[in-house]
Design an enzyme around this catalytic site. Structure first.
Site, PDB file in Angstrom:
ATOM      1  N   HIS A   8      57.823  14.733  -8.679  1.00  0.00           N
ATOM      2  CA  HIS A   8      58.963  14.929  -7.774  1.00  0.00           C
ATOM      3  C   HIS A   8      59.965  15.870  -8.426  1.00  0.00           C
ATOM      4  CE1 HIS A   8      57.509  11.647  -5.314  1.00  0.00           C
ATOM      5  NE2 HIS A   8      57.551  10.811  -6.326  1.00  0.00           N
ATOM      6  N   ARG A  72      62.361  14.754  -4.527  1.00  0.00           N
ATOM      7  CA  ARG A  72      62.651  13.513  -5.260  1.00  0.00           C
ATOM      8  C   ARG A  72      62.538  12.296  -4.338  1.00  0.00           C
ATOM      9  NH1 ARG A  72      67.864  12.990  -9.214  1.00  0.00           N
ATOM     10  NH2 ARG A  72      67.148  11.163 -10.334  1.00  0.00           N
ATOM     11  N   SER A  74      63.340   9.051  -4.694  1.00  0.00           N
ATOM     12  CA  SER A  74      64.469   8.125  -4.555  1.00  0.00           C
ATOM     13  C   SER A  74      65.605   8.745  -3.748  1.00  0.00           C
ATOM     14  CB  SER A  74      64.984   7.696  -5.930  1.00  0.00           C
ATOM     15  OG  SER A  74      65.507   8.815  -6.630  1.00  0.00           O
ATOM     16  N   GLU A 286      53.979  11.414 -12.625  1.00  0.00           N
ATOM     17  CA  GLU A 286      55.358  11.300 -12.120  1.00  0.00           C
ATOM     18  C   GLU A 286      56.343  11.631 -13.238  1.00  0.00           C
ATOM     19  OE1 GLU A 286      56.292   7.660  -9.995  1.00  0.00           O
ATOM     20  OE2 GLU A 286      57.904   8.619  -8.887  1.00  0.00           O
TER      21      GLU A 286
END
Lengths: 339, 339
Positions: A8, A72, A74, A286
């Protein structure tokens, strides 16, 4: 070639965060605020700077070649605002990924965030997927199975709500990684610890108790973070299939479901490689993500998952090549053959 | 001696289910219905019959000695009705466990369900715990960390809401197993698959990100189902402790938190034994529970976890004795020394 299928863009220039804060400020004044996409002033140099000493440096240091790269996770924040909020935000996030893949075509291949929004139809996500695949050259998408941010009150993954998206994914030949965003019910959930892993496990259970893959035999879904709790409890899930009068997992899910290798210690990776068929495992790290530190027990980065794959004593060279490259190319059919 | 620290009374006589259905019928007419405990007509012969060919038969067949036994977890149903509903129901469930421990004092030791109810103080649970320990000879309790049944919207385990219960547990010297009940948001959650494992993982994360055990250095909490996703992701959790600027797990949780061995295949148990200190592992099977079938790959019951402990190649005789008996006696301080 070593393809990391789960990265990400966690190191975006400040302007992207500022844009999001402005969205939140607008929503604070008026929750129905209709967002306009507007412009984001970020130069190519800023983009280069944001990855040169992060993802690109780690690719070189660890000896991986390409990262399948998405916004991203989150920050997807599908629970924030309304459909227009999510649309404008998502398009910018995806556009930045596209620009990076243009600047570094050998290092990054794009995967889309979707403009999901609780209680709204999936159509806008279908449209953004088409834009990202057809116009931006993306090879997959991240699908958020819980846009509420932790309340698990939306439609399960086998619900017909998602079918238009699944149809389009099959038509385009792109997979989805099932990936939630930030938990908004802290301290109950901690985003990258309990919430991510819980959602991964939930997703698998929804798949194995449904006929989703009978309806979509070509659909390919990736469960990140090593499949949540699933491989560790593989006996439980095999036994639950039996208890719930479902077909064996090999029949019900293993033609369609893949697990990534984002498991941050050797014993976890060893278990994954032991119980899940090699054909269902995709290399991923990740990196620059949830866990960025160095493991005092090994002296290496927790998220340098290539070391654990290399460190496995049971893998053949063929197995390793499948995990590092072959399986990823098979699942991400649109991964550029030129690479 | 082999002590199974996680068994639920899943084979209750029909009368108990009828009682619960009557409660639900009363609540359907009036959600504020104030339940009276009333009487439950179940004979000792019925109780004997309900376990002789189930838990007791399996104890004999598998060579385990004692089961730490509590009411059926999926039936706790704390989300149903109001505080009076839960009080009457819980007292009956605990009374039945007590009668079984009286009929079979060498086979069963009691653990209490608590009369939790969303949005109500924890005091009634404290009272029931005292009754069960002082009057019924129970040695622990099951604590439901999500009485909503899957919406994760209550107080986290480090919240002061729970402190009166923790104080009483420490005073009495009894541990709690953190165990949710039935998920009421199906098909999002499946109770024994995704919901249980998600809740286990959530509980651990709440513990490691809080100072709970600084406030209660004597508190002992057991995470069932092999700790959910935690041991498989032990590297992730160690790394998250670092990322979140928390103390190492050994300091923050391993003096107080225990994992049971309800993991239903050899590779899962091997991982558990590999990454979690032996002193933190308690033998358990949850037999006649979530997974009751026979594993076609081994020809043995999935939930015959003793076989996996026996099958481990890395355990010493001392380690095995700790897992089967010593650790259980240490955590359940009130486990009868006469046994």
């Amino acid at each position: 070639m070593i393809i990391d299928c789960h990265g990400h863009y966690t190191t975006t220039p400040k302007e992207l965060g500022d844009y999001r804060e402005q969205q939140k400020a607008d929503l604070k004044k008026n929750p129905q605020h209709q967002a306009q996409k507007g412009a984001l002033k970020i130069s190519d140099d800023q983009l280069r700077e944001s990855v040169e000493n992060a993802q690109l440096k780690l690719q070189r240091e660890r000896g991986t070649d390409v990262t399948i790269f998405s916004p991203r996770a989150s920050w997807m924040g599908h629970h924030i605002g309304n459909a227009s909020t999510s649309k404008a935000w998502t398009e910018h996030c995806n556009d930045l990924i596209h620009r990076l893949t243009t600047l570094y075509p050998k290092n990054f291949v794009g995967v889309a965030q979707l403009p999901q929004s609780p209680g709204t139809p999936i159509d806008s996500s279908v449209r953004e997927l088409v834009r990202c695949v057809d116009e931006l050259g993306f090879v997959g998408c991240n699908l958020n199975p819980d846009t509420s941010g932790g309340f698990f009150n939306g439609p399960g993954l086998a619900d017909r709500y998602w079918y238009p998206l699944y149809e389009k994914m099959c038509e385009l030949g792109v997979p989805a990684m099932i990936h939630v965003s930030e938990a908004c019910n802290a301290p109950y959930f901690q985003t990258t610890g309990s919430y991510y892993l819980a959602a991964d496990t939930v997703a698998f259970m929804q798949m194995m108790t449904s006929d989703l893959f009978k309806d979509f035999p070509e659909l390919k879904l990736i469960i990140p973070h090593g499949g949540g709790a699933v491989p560790y409890h593989w006996g439980r899930f095999r036994g639950l299939a039996d208890m719930l009068k479902r077909p064996p997992l090999k029949e019900s899910v293993l033609n369609n479901v893949y697990f990534d290798t984002c498991v941050y210690h050797q014993p976890g990776i060893d278990l994954l490689l032991d119980v899940i068929p090699i054909d269902n495992i995709l290399f991923a790290s990740e990196m620059v993500g949830a866990v960025r530190g160095i493991d005092p027990e090994t002296g290496h980065y927790f998220d340098d998952t290539k070391r654990y794959i290399d460190g496995s004593t049971k893998l053949s060279a063929t197995d390793r090549a499948k995990i590092f490259e072959g399986n990823v190319r098979r699942v991400f059919k649109r991964f550029p053959s030129s690479l």
